[in-house]
Design a protein around this motif. Structure first.
Motif, mmCIF file in Angstrom:
data_model
loop_
_atom_site.group_PDB
_atom_site.id
_atom_site.type_symbol
_atom_site.label_atom_id
_atom_site.label_comp_id
_atom_site.label_asym_id
_atom_site.label_seq_id
_atom_site.Cartn_x
_atom_site.Cartn_y
_atom_site.Cartn_z
ATOM 1 N N VAL A 17 -19.486 30.345 -65.902
ATOM 2 C CA VAL A 17 -19.578 31.524 -65.044
ATOM 3 C C VAL A 17 -19.812 31.100 -63.610
ATOM 4 O O VAL A 17 -20.627 30.216 -63.330
ATOM 5 C CB VAL A 17 -20.720 32.462 -65.525
ATOM 6 C CG1 VAL A 17 -20.958 33.582 -64.526
ATOM 7 C CG2 VAL A 17 -20.377 33.049 -66.892
ATOM 8 N N LEU A 40 -13.028 35.734 -73.577
ATOM 9 C CA LEU A 40 -13.318 36.185 -72.213
ATOM 10 C C LEU A 40 -14.104 37.495 -72.244
ATOM 11 O O LEU A 40 -15.083 37.687 -71.521
ATOM 12 C CB LEU A 40 -11.982 36.379 -71.488
ATOM 13 C CG LEU A 40 -11.912 36.192 -69.986
ATOM 14 C CD1 LEU A 40 -12.559 34.898 -69.550
ATOM 15 C CD2 LEU A 40 -10.447 36.224 -69.545
ATOM 16 N N GLN A 41 -13.655 38.404 -73.105
ATOM 17 C CA GLN A 41 -14.344 39.698 -73.202
ATOM 18 C C GLN A 41 -15.753 39.549 -73.735
ATOM 19 O O GLN A 41 -16.688 40.174 -73.246
ATOM 20 C CB GLN A 41 -13.573 40.591 -74.159
ATOM 21 C CG GLN A 41 -12.661 41.529 -73.433
ATOM 22 C CD GLN A 41 -11.994 42.462 -74.409
ATOM 23 O OE1 GLN A 41 -12.618 42.948 -75.340
ATOM 24 N NE2 GLN A 41 -10.738 42.709 -74.196
ATOM 25 N N ARG A 44 -17.984 38.178 -71.136
ATOM 26 C CA ARG A 44 -18.380 39.234 -70.187
ATOM 27 C C ARG A 44 -19.568 40.022 -70.736
ATOM 28 O O ARG A 44 -20.516 40.319 -70.023
ATOM 29 C CB ARG A 44 -17.167 40.151 -69.947
ATOM 30 C CG ARG A 44 -17.411 41.305 -68.987
ATOM 31 C CD ARG A 44 -17.764 42.566 -69.720
ATOM 32 N NE ARG A 44 -17.743 43.726 -68.832
ATOM 33 C CZ ARG A 44 -18.280 44.910 -69.143
ATOM 34 N NH1 ARG A 44 -18.878 45.078 -70.311
ATOM 35 N NH2 ARG A 44 -18.228 45.921 -68.314
ATOM 36 N N ASP A 45 -19.487 40.354 -72.031
ATOM 37 C CA ASP A 45 -20.540 41.187 -72.610
ATOM 38 C C ASP A 45 -21.836 40.429 -72.860
ATOM 39 O O ASP A 45 -22.913 41.015 -72.862
ATOM 40 C CB ASP A 45 -20.047 41.825 -73.920
ATOM 41 C CG ASP A 45 -19.138 43.013 -73.640
ATOM 42 O OD1 ASP A 45 -19.491 43.799 -72.758
ATOM 43 O OD2 ASP A 45 -18.099 43.139 -74.289
ATOM 44 N N THR A 48 -22.732 38.169 -68.652
ATOM 45 C CA THR A 48 -22.729 38.744 -67.293
ATOM 46 C C THR A 48 -23.356 40.131 -67.256
ATOM 47 O O THR A 48 -23.035 40.943 -66.412
ATOM 48 C CB THR A 48 -21.293 38.818 -66.707
ATOM 49 O OG1 THR A 48 -20.511 39.743 -67.497
ATOM 50 C CG2 THR A 48 -20.624 37.462 -66.710
ATOM 51 N N ARG A 49 -24.254 40.393 -68.188
ATOM 52 C CA ARG A 49 -24.869 41.727 -68.250
ATOM 53 C C ARG A 49 -25.816 41.988 -67.101
ATOM 54 O O ARG A 49 -26.115 43.130 -66.774
ATOM 55 C CB ARG A 49 -25.638 41.892 -69.569
ATOM 56 C CG ARG A 49 -24.738 41.836 -70.792
ATOM 57 C CD ARG A 49 -25.500 42.219 -72.027
ATOM 58 N NE ARG A 49 -26.697 41.422 -72.186
ATOM 59 C CZ ARG A 49 -27.840 41.879 -72.664
ATOM 60 N NH1 ARG A 49 -27.961 43.135 -73.009
ATOM 61 N NH2 ARG A 49 -28.873 41.083 -72.797
ATOM 62 N N SER A 55 -16.767 35.616 -61.841
ATOM 63 C CA SER A 55 -15.601 35.000 -62.460
ATOM 64 C C SER A 55 -16.042 34.243 -63.712
ATOM 65 O O SER A 55 -17.135 33.686 -63.742
ATOM 66 C CB SER A 55 -14.946 34.037 -61.455
ATOM 67 O OG SER A 55 -14.049 33.171 -62.104
ATOM 68 N N ILE A 56 -15.195 34.270 -64.732
ATOM 69 C CA ILE A 56 -15.530 33.580 -65.989
ATOM 70 C C ILE A 56 -14.375 32.657 -66.385
ATOM 71 O O ILE A 56 -13.208 33.044 -66.263
ATOM 72 C CB ILE A 56 -15.741 34.594 -67.148
ATOM 73 C CG1 ILE A 56 -16.836 35.607 -66.799
ATOM 74 C CG2 ILE A 56 -16.097 33.875 -68.444
ATOM 75 C CD1 ILE A 56 -16.983 36.720 -67.836
ATOM 76 N N TYR B 145 -12.995 49.379 -68.932
ATOM 77 C CA TYR B 145 -13.417 48.270 -69.787
ATOM 78 C C TYR B 145 -13.595 48.739 -71.238
ATOM 79 O O TYR B 145 -13.212 48.038 -72.169
ATOM 80 C CB TYR B 145 -14.704 47.615 -69.275
ATOM 81 C CG TYR B 145 -15.022 46.395 -70.101
ATOM 82 C CD1 TYR B 145 -14.349 45.199 -69.893
ATOM 83 C CD2 TYR B 145 -15.930 46.453 -71.158
ATOM 84 C CE1 TYR B 145 -14.570 44.097 -70.689
ATOM 85 C CE2 TYR B 145 -16.159 45.354 -71.965
ATOM 86 C CZ TYR B 145 -15.486 44.172 -71.721
ATOM 87 O OH TYR B 145 -15.699 43.092 -72.523
ATOM 88 N N HIS B 149 -11.693 47.039 -74.403
ATOM 89 C CA HIS B 149 -12.458 46.500 -75.528
ATOM 90 C C HIS B 149 -11.996 47.127 -76.850
ATOM 91 O O HIS B 149 -11.669 46.431 -77.808
ATOM 92 C CB HIS B 149 -13.949 46.764 -75.275
ATOM 93 C CG HIS B 149 -14.837 46.363 -76.410
ATOM 94 N ND1 HIS B 149 -15.354 47.276 -77.299
ATOM 95 C CD2 HIS B 149 -15.274 45.158 -76.818
ATOM 96 C CE1 HIS B 149 -16.091 46.632 -78.198
ATOM 97 N NE2 HIS B 149 -16.058 45.350 -77.930
#
Lengths: 99, 261
Positions: A17, A40-41, A44-45, A48-49, A55-56, B145, B149
């Motif tokens: 990250v 990637l999703q 994010r969850d 990066t909360r 950016s990841i 988003y 998802h």
């Protein structure tokens, strides 16, 4: 699907990250996911909360070649007595700032 | 003006009830990452509901309305959410233990609703009500988003194993008829459109149907027909499930009114 089958079937990904524009991506953990977009999703969850990133990157863990822990002495020990490689014997002018 | 307030409550109740349902997965997600993803989704929706309730309270100017009063001290007939959003996470009337929750139903519902809300929030960014336009701008990003998802899980589960395909198809077969409620006319929506502050969801029907058809096709799923009984949640006439959702959600606030952290 139970968690155990998911972990068995899904490859491992390393997550990097970038916290701010201009800074480098930093390794922050790993997770199991079925493909790159999925990883990637999930990254994010999970990572990066709390606004940790802008950016990841995700990289398949198996694409990483790592040094072996038992090679530690041969690989890194020789650098231990070469303190002259650290530029600590110079006076750095104030205006240069942090180096 | 009551019509427009009802419209805002409709948007708020949709967000709050789906948030409450999605939050039921907290601690029970199929994997840790999805547990967090659903928690994130629920918190986005609770954030949207809070902003909308606060806006209603401000518009009312009665000195006693507040977000807590609107969320925790109204009863089933006062809630204006779509029936779709209050349903348990399963495809039929079955025993209701937590273990019976089907993640396919959760994803199918989030997909069907988010595909609509991406359009609705996008259009509401141009609302004549500046406060609603600001709420829409924030919510639009969040729901984009949510759609991504849910969409990806519909693809993965639909085009996955025999078991995941069967359950995803069952989820859509079960949920699709509930989407008819989106397109029924209501006085609150008509009133909101008239003032220029609201949008007519029926304008998005063609695009929504195309999104659903494309996604289901890509997921190797059959597009179920959406016919039969048209539910009436947005008119305050709900399924038997909403009472249980509210009982759980409201009990603490009712036991300790005006409690603060």
């Amino acid at each position: 699907m139970t968690a155990t089958t998911a972990l068995k079937d899904w490859p491992l990904w390393e997550v990097f990250v970038r916290s701010k524009q201009g800074l480098e991506h930093k390794h922050c953990g790993s997770l199991h996911a079925s493909d790159a977009q999925h990883a990637l999703q999930m990254a994010r969850d999970v990572y990066t909360r709390r606004q940790e990133g802008v950016s990841i990157w995700v990289v398949p863990s198996k694409a990483i070649t790592a040094s072996a822990p038992e090679d530690k002495d041969a690989m890194f020990e020789p650098a231990a007595d070469k303190i002259y490689r650290h530029p600590t014997f110079y006076d750095i002018p104030e205006e240069v700032g942090h180096m | 003006m009551a019509g427009y307030q009802d419209y805002l409550l409709h948007l708020a109740d949709n967000a709050l009830i789906l948030a409450q349902r999605n939050a039921e997965w907290c601690g029970h997600g199929p994997i840790l990452e999805e547990d967090l993803a659903l928690g994130n989704n629920a918190l986005d929706l609770i954030g949207q509901a809070r902003m909308l309730y606060q806006h209603v309270a401000t518009v009312r100017k009665d000195g006693k309305s507040s977000e807590d009063l609107l969320a925790f001290f109204r009863d089933v007939p006062d809630f204006k959410n779509y029936t779709l959003l209050e349903l348990p996470h399963r495809t039929a009337i079955l025993p209701t233990s937590a273990g019976d929750r089907d993640y396919g139903v959760t994803m199918a519902r989030n997909f069907l609703f988010s595909a609509l809300m991406v359009q609705v929030w996008g259009a509401l960014e141009k609302s004549s009500d500046a406060q609603l336009a600001a709420i829409a701008a924030k919510s639009h990003k969040e729901v984009q988003y949510h759609l991504r998802h849910a969409h990806d899980w519909v693809l993965r589960l639909g085009d996955g194993t025999e078991e995941s395909h069967r359950r995803m198809q069952a989820a859509f077969d079960y949920l699709m008829p509930f989407t008819q409620e989106f397109w029924t006319e209501s006085a609150m929506e008509t009133a909101a459109v008239k003032t220029g502050a609201g949008v007519d969801v029926r304008a998005f029907r063609a695009e929504w149907e195309a999104t659903v058809a494309d996604t289901l096709q890509a997921a190797t799923l059959k597009l179920p027909s959406s016919v039969g009984f048209v539910t009436t949640g947005k008119f305050g006439v709900h399924s038997e499930h909403l009472g249980f959702v509210l009982a759980e959600m409201q009990s603490l606030a009712r036991a300790h009114p005006e409690a603060v952290w």
